[in-house]
Structures are given as C-alpha cells and as structure tokens.
Scaffold this motif. Structure first.
Motif, PDB file in Angstrom:
ATOM      1  N   TYR A   1       0.847  -1.199   0.000  1.00 13.89           N
ATOM      2  CA  TYR A   1       0.000   0.000   0.000  1.00 13.89           C
ATOM      3  C   TYR A   1       0.883   1.250   0.000  1.00 13.89           C
ATOM      4  O   TYR A   1       0.658   2.198  -0.768  1.00 13.89           O
ATOM      5  CB  TYR A   1      -0.907  -0.002   1.220  1.00 13.89           C
ATOM      6  CG  TYR A   1      -1.961   1.092   1.223  1.00 13.89           C
ATOM      7  CD1 TYR A   1      -3.241   0.845   0.737  1.00 13.89           C
ATOM      8  CD2 TYR A   1      -1.677   2.366   1.710  1.00 13.89           C
ATOM      9  CE1 TYR A   1      -4.213   1.840   0.743  1.00 13.89           C
ATOM     10  CE2 TYR A   1      -2.630   3.366   1.706  1.00 13.89           C
ATOM     11  CZ  TYR A   1      -3.905   3.095   1.231  1.00 13.89           C
ATOM     12  OH  TYR A   1      -4.863   4.095   1.220  1.00 13.89           O
ATOM     13  N   LEU A   2       1.914   1.230   0.842  1.00 16.33           N
ATOM     14  CA  LEU A   2       2.846   2.359   0.902  1.00 16.33           C
ATOM     15  C   LEU A   2       3.615   2.493  -0.415  1.00 16.33           C
ATOM     16  O   LEU A   2       3.843   3.602  -0.899  1.00 16.33           O
ATOM     17  CB  LEU A   2       3.828   2.159   2.053  1.00 16.33           C
ATOM     18  CG  LEU A   2       3.232   1.999   3.448  1.00 16.33           C
ATOM     19  CD1 LEU A   2       4.328   1.658   4.450  1.00 16.33           C
ATOM     20  CD2 LEU A   2       2.489   3.255   3.882  1.00 16.33           C
ATOM     21  N   ALA A   3       4.001   1.344  -0.984  1.00 15.24           N
ATOM     22  CA  ALA A   3       4.725   1.365  -2.262  1.00 15.24           C
ATOM     23  C   ALA A   3       3.858   1.954  -3.366  1.00 15.24           C
ATOM     24  O   ALA A   3       4.342   2.690  -4.231  1.00 15.24           O
ATOM     25  CB  ALA A   3       5.169  -0.043  -2.636  1.00 15.24           C
ATOM     26  N   GLY A   4       2.567   1.627  -3.327  1.00 10.72           N
ATOM     27  CA  GLY A   4       1.655   2.191  -4.316  1.00 10.72           C
ATOM     28  C   GLY A   4       1.544   3.699  -4.181  1.00 10.72           C
ATOM     29  O   GLY A   4       1.551   4.430  -5.182  1.00 10.72           O
ATOM     30  N   MET A   5       1.452   4.177  -2.945  1.00 12.92           N
ATOM     31  CA  MET A   5       1.432   5.622  -2.702  1.00 12.92           C
ATOM     32  C   MET A   5       2.691   6.267  -3.255  1.00 12.92           C
ATOM     33  O   MET A   5       2.637   7.284  -3.962  1.00 12.92           O
ATOM     34  CB  MET A   5       1.329   5.905  -1.197  1.00 12.92           C
ATOM     35  CG  MET A   5       0.018   5.530  -0.542  1.00 12.92           C
ATOM     36  SD  MET A   5       0.056   5.853   1.267  1.00 12.92           S
ATOM     37  CE  MET A   5       0.243   7.657   1.291  1.00 12.92           C
ATOM     38  N   LEU A   6       3.828   5.673  -2.925  1.00 12.09           N
ATOM     39  CA  LEU A   6       5.107   6.215  -3.347  1.00 12.09           C
ATOM     40  C   LEU A   6       5.258   6.176  -4.863  1.00 12.09           C
ATOM     41  O   LEU A   6       5.699   7.148  -5.487  1.00 12.09           O
ATOM     42  CB  LEU A   6       6.234   5.429  -2.686  1.00 12.09           C
ATOM     43  CG  LEU A   6       7.660   5.898  -2.930  1.00 12.09           C
ATOM     44  CD1 LEU A   6       7.855   7.315  -2.424  1.00 12.09           C
ATOM     45  CD2 LEU A   6       8.637   4.949  -2.241  1.00 12.09           C
TER      46      LEU A   6
ATOM     47  N   HIS B   1      -3.646  -5.676  -5.059  1.00 15.52           N
ATOM     48  CA  HIS B   1      -4.796  -4.811  -4.744  1.00 15.52           C
ATOM     49  C   HIS B   1      -4.403  -3.699  -3.775  1.00 15.52           C
ATOM     50  O   HIS B   1      -4.892  -2.562  -3.896  1.00 15.52           O
ATOM     51  CB  HIS B   1      -5.932  -5.650  -4.164  1.00 15.52           C
ATOM     52  CG  HIS B   1      -6.623  -6.514  -5.178  1.00 15.52           C
ATOM     53  ND1 HIS B   1      -7.194  -6.009  -6.324  1.00 15.52           N
ATOM     54  CD2 HIS B   1      -6.839  -7.855  -5.220  1.00 15.52           C
ATOM     55  CE1 HIS B   1      -7.736  -6.986  -7.033  1.00 15.52           C
ATOM     56  NE2 HIS B   1      -7.531  -8.118  -6.388  1.00 15.52           N
ATOM     57  N   ALA B   2      -3.525  -4.007  -2.811  1.00 18.51           N
ATOM     58  CA  ALA B   2      -3.079  -2.974  -1.866  1.00 18.51           C
ATOM     59  C   ALA B   2      -2.224  -1.937  -2.582  1.00 18.51           C
ATOM     60  O   ALA B   2      -2.328  -0.734  -2.312  1.00 18.51           O
ATOM     61  CB  ALA B   2      -2.302  -3.614  -0.718  1.00 18.51           C
ATOM     62  N   TYR B   3      -1.378  -2.399  -3.488  1.00 11.29           N
ATOM     63  CA  TYR B   3      -0.532  -1.484  -4.277  1.00 11.29           C
ATOM     64  C   TYR B   3      -1.404  -0.529  -5.076  1.00 11.29           C
ATOM     65  O   TYR B   3      -1.181   0.689  -5.087  1.00 11.29           O
ATOM     66  CB  TYR B   3       0.346  -2.320  -5.206  1.00 11.29           C
ATOM     67  CG  TYR B   3       1.289  -1.555  -6.109  1.00 11.29           C
ATOM     68  CD1 TYR B   3       2.426  -0.938  -5.611  1.00 11.29           C
ATOM     69  CD2 TYR B   3       1.056  -1.489  -7.489  1.00 11.29           C
ATOM     70  CE1 TYR B   3       3.308  -0.258  -6.452  1.00 11.29           C
ATOM     71  CE2 TYR B   3       1.924  -0.819  -8.338  1.00 11.29           C
ATOM     72  CZ  TYR B   3       3.051  -0.208  -7.818  1.00 11.29           C
ATOM     73  OH  TYR B   3       3.918   0.450  -8.663  1.00 11.29           O
ATOM     74  N   GLU B   4      -2.417  -1.072  -5.707  1.00 10.39           N
ATOM     75  CA  GLU B   4      -3.327  -0.247  -6.510  1.00 10.39           C
ATOM     76  C   GLU B   4      -4.120   0.713  -5.626  1.00 10.39           C
ATOM     77  O   GLU B   4      -4.302   1.890  -5.971  1.00 10.39           O
ATOM     78  CB  GLU B   4      -4.277  -1.141  -7.297  1.00 10.39           C
ATOM     79  CG  GLU B   4      -5.214  -0.387  -8.234  1.00 10.39           C
ATOM     80  CD  GLU B   4      -6.079  -1.317  -9.051  1.00 10.39           C
ATOM     81  OE1 GLU B   4      -6.150  -1.146 -10.285  1.00 10.39           O
ATOM     82  OE2 GLU B   4      -6.690  -2.242  -8.454  1.00 10.39           O
ATOM     83  N   ALA B   5      -4.574   0.229  -4.462  1.00 13.07           N
ATOM     84  CA  ALA B   5      -5.341   1.078  -3.553  1.00 13.07           C
ATOM     85  C   ALA B   5      -4.491   2.235  -3.035  1.00 13.07           C
ATOM     86  O   ALA B   5      -4.955   3.384  -2.958  1.00 13.07           O
ATOM     87  CB  ALA B   5      -5.873   0.251  -2.387  1.00 13.07           C
ATOM     88  N   GLY B   6      -3.239   1.940  -2.671  1.00 18.83           N
ATOM     89  CA  GLY B   6      -2.358   3.004  -2.196  1.00 18.83           C
ATOM     90  C   GLY B   6      -2.060   4.022  -3.278  1.00 18.83           C
ATOM     91  O   GLY B   6      -2.018   5.230  -3.017  1.00 18.83           O
ATOM     92  N   ALA B   7      -1.876   3.524  -4.506  1.00 20.63           N
ATOM     93  CA  ALA B   7      -1.597   4.427  -5.621  1.00 20.63           C
ATOM     94  C   ALA B   7      -2.765   5.374  -5.868  1.00 20.63           C
ATOM     95  O   ALA B   7      -2.576   6.586  -6.046  1.00 20.63           O
ATOM     96  CB  ALA B   7      -1.306   3.610  -6.882  1.00 20.63           C
ATOM     97  N   LYS B   8      -3.973   4.834  -5.857  1.00 20.56           N
ATOM     98  CA  LYS B   8      -5.155   5.662  -6.139  1.00 20.56           C
ATOM     99  C   LYS B   8      -5.493   6.584  -4.976  1.00 20.56           C
ATOM    100  O   LYS B   8      -6.105   7.638  -5.164  1.00 20.56           O
ATOM    101  CB  LYS B   8      -6.337   4.766  -6.508  1.00 20.56           C
ATOM    102  CG  LYS B   8      -6.151   4.097  -7.875  1.00 20.56           C
ATOM    103  CD  LYS B   8      -7.389   3.358  -8.325  1.00 20.56           C
ATOM    104  CE  LYS B   8      -7.204   2.766  -9.722  1.00 20.56           C
ATOM    105  NZ  LYS B   8      -6.992   3.808 -10.753  1.00 20.56           N
ATOM    106  N   ALA B   9      -5.090   6.192  -3.767  1.00 24.82           N
ATOM    107  CA  ALA B   9      -5.277   7.088  -2.627  1.00 24.82           C
ATOM    108  C   ALA B   9      -4.392   8.321  -2.777  1.00 24.82           C
ATOM    109  O   ALA B   9      -4.757   9.428  -2.363  1.00 24.82           O
ATOM    110  CB  ALA B   9      -4.960   6.361  -1.329  1.00 24.82           C
ATOM    111  N   MET B  10      -3.222   8.131  -3.387  1.00 23.91           N
ATOM    112  CA  MET B  10      -2.292   9.236  -3.595  1.00 23.91           C
ATOM    113  C   MET B  10      -2.655  10.041  -4.840  1.00 23.91           C
ATOM    114  O   MET B  10      -2.697  11.279  -4.814  1.00 23.91           O
ATOM    115  CB  MET B  10      -0.860   8.701  -3.711  1.00 23.91           C
ATOM    116  CG  MET B  10       0.199   9.760  -3.965  1.00 23.91           C
ATOM    117  SD  MET B  10       0.386  10.948  -2.603  1.00 23.91           S
ATOM    118  CE  MET B  10       1.180   9.893  -1.381  1.00 23.91           C
ATOM    119  N   VAL B  11      -2.928   9.342  -5.946  1.00 24.79           N
ATOM    120  CA  VAL B  11      -3.259   9.984  -7.228  1.00 24.79           C
ATOM    121  C   VAL B  11      -4.460   9.237  -7.824  1.00 24.79           C
ATOM    122  O   VAL B  11      -4.283   8.206  -8.474  1.00 24.79           O
ATOM    123  CB  VAL B  11      -2.071   9.940  -8.211  1.00 24.79           C
ATOM    124  CG1 VAL B  11      -2.438  10.635  -9.524  1.00 24.79           C
ATOM    125  CG2 VAL B  11      -0.832  10.562  -7.598  1.00 24.79           C
TER     126      VAL B  11
END
Length: 329
Positions: free
Chosen positions: A141-146, A172-182
């Motif tokens: 999730y953090l990696a997706g945000m980053l 799914h966590a990677y994608e969720a973190g990414a979309k939370a950021m952008v």
C-alpha cells in the motif's frame, strides 16, 4: 597396568571433550535443542522470497540456539519427499516455504503427528500444521502511494508470479495506495505464471514500460533488470534490492521473517504452539520500507511525508490496509 590404561582413556576422553567445545561446541549444544528445517522453491541467493526464508531461519537459530537445515530449489513434485526426509531425521519444526507445498505438507504431517509443520499460506490446516502469511500487502500500500507520487507519466506497473492469495492481496493494496495518492493513476499488472522466471518477468516489465509505466513494483526477480534497461524507477520486494539497481531501485518493501520463525520455534519448545495462521506485519516490526539510498531526492517531499504518516498510522493501528484477495481483472 589396568589403572594406567584407565588413566590414559580418561585423558583421551577429556581431550576429546575439550576439542569438541573448542571446535564443535555449537553443534553439541544444538543437538540437544530444537531442530528446525525449511524447504524452499528457489535459491537462497535470489534477494527475494527464498533469501527472506533463509535469513529468517538463521536469525531464529541464533535467537533460540536451534539446529537448522534447509533445502533450496525444491520443485513441487519433490516437496513431499524432502519434507518427509526432514521429519524422519528428527526435525520437530519444519517450514514449507512456498504457497504450493500445501498438499505435500498435509500428506507428510499425517504420518508425523509429533512434528510441527508450517506451510506458507496453506489452503487448510491440521492439528500439527499451521500457516504463516506474508502481510507485505501492508507495505505494498505504501509502495503504491510512493509509486504514484513519484511517477511523471501517472502510469505505474506491477509484475508478480502466480495469482495466489498473497500476491493478489499485494497487487490490490498497491493499486489502492496508488489511487489514494493519485486517483487518476493507471496501474498495470502482470502475472507471469511462475514463481521464478527472471527472463519472463523482465519481458513483462518491459511491456509495461512500453505502455507508459515509469515506476515498477518488482514482485519477481527480473523486474529490476527491466527498470535498469529502461531507466525507470523500481520498487523492490522482500530484501533491500537497491544493490541490484543503485540508480533505479527507489526503495524496497522489506519482510523480516526472523521474528515469526523465532516466535513459532519458542512456542513449539514451550508446548504452547497451536494450529493457526501466524502473521507478523508492520505493527510487529516485520514489514517496513528500506532506505532510499538518496533516490528520495527526486520525489516530492509532500509524497514522502504522506507515506511516512501512513506507515505510522498502520503501525499504531489507526489505519488498516484493506486485505483483498479477489481475482485481478
């Protein structure tokens, strides 16, 4: 004459004991304690899943004073034979370190009820079979945000092995973190159909770069090679993989298996072990982000601050990363 021989014999025995202590004392201590074995599907030098297993096993050996052994590059077809061999040789705690060893583990466990088996995310349990999950989806999730925050194209990629529950949770966590950021970010994903096929992973990653991805989540060996070849960021997995791409590996999601293996081993020794799923993640200090090695200079400070705040929230329990193991479209 008899007394002379007796004295000589006692002297030899004493000398042997001293030499054992000097040169092999650790083996003597280990022989009386817990014996732990691990069976792995790939090489311990992969800087990934198998390295994590090996490193965790060695950490537990040091913490518990246990004797340990391992087998690497064990195919699914050979898993039952290798597991059975360790059980027959008196290893009382055996880790089947693969998502695909579940059936083999259950078959062997039935014949060795006094041996404790731990299968990586087993489909089912037994009285002497537990499982352990890799909650690296919390770090994903953090990696997706980053990744989303560092991306200039606003397209990022993710390349994994098999669509096992753990890998699906990671994606799914990677994608969720990414979309939370952008929210508008595009997240590409590929499953290569193998746990260890570096050329295929590299090929899949290059295909994502050609679709616009400028940040790649490396969930398999070979992805970082693609990042190096195409000069895009990569986010490593399991171990600090920056040495594989000093100019491209922004950070890595670390998984330290040592605390879990140590805790399981202690429970077996104390006879408090129970059949369940063991999971050590960010709150237990087993999952975290590696050092940025100076590459964070190219990332907005606002992004880094947001990622750090989310890590702290996960660690404290203020935020729970959604666990989604549904199939990926």
């Amino acid at each position: 004459m008899t007394s002379i021989f007796k004295t000589l014999r006692e002297g030899v025995q004493l000398l042997a004991a001293v030499m054992l202590i000097a040169f092999g004392g650790s083996q003597a201590v280990h022989a009386a304690g817990l014996k732990i074995a691990m069976v792995m599907p790939g090489p311990i030098s992969d800087n990934d899943w198998n390295s994590v297993g090996y490193n965790g096993l060695q950490a537990a050996a040091k913490a518990l004073g246990a004797e340990v052994a391992y087998s690497e590059n064990v195919s699914d077809a050979d898993a039952e034979r290798v597991l059975r061999d360790y059980a027959s040789r008196g290893y009382k705690l055996i880790f089947a370190h693969s998502f695909s060893y579940g059936d083999a583990t259950l078959n062997v466990a039935e014949d060795f009820p006094d041996t404790t088996f731990m299968a990586g995310t087993a489909k089912e349990l037994a009285p002497n079979v537990g499982s352990y999950s890799n909650p690296d989806y919390q770090g994903a999730y953090l990696a997706g945000m980053l990744g989303a925050g560092a991306s200039k194209s606003k397209t990022i990629g993710w390349v994994g092995g098999m669509p096992a529950p753990n890998m699906l949770a990671n994606f799914h966590a990677y994608e969720a973190g990414a979309k939370a950021m952008v929210p508008s970010v595009k997240v590409l994903h590929s499953f290569i159909g193998s746990w260890f096929d570096p050329p295929k992973a590299k090929e899949a990653a290059i295909a994502q770069v050609e679709q616009g991805a400028d940040v790649l989540s490396a969930q398999g060996v070979g992805v970082i090679d693609a990042a190096n070849a195409r000069n895009v960021f990569a986010l490593g997995a399991m171990t600090d993989q920056n040495h594989l791409g000093p100019k491209t590996v922004l950070t890595s999601v670390l998984w330290d298996l040592g605390p879990l293996i140590t805790a399981v081993g202690k429970a077996v020794e104390d006879k408090t072990w129970t059949s369940q799923n063991w999971s050590f993640g960010i709150p237990e200090g087993a999952v975290r982000l590696a050092d940025f090695h100076g590459l964070d200079a190219g990332v907005s400070p606002d992004v880094l601050t947001a990622v750090k705040a989310k890590f702290d929230a996960i660690k404290s329990g203020a935020f729970t990363v959604p666990l989604d193991t549904s199939n990926a479209d």
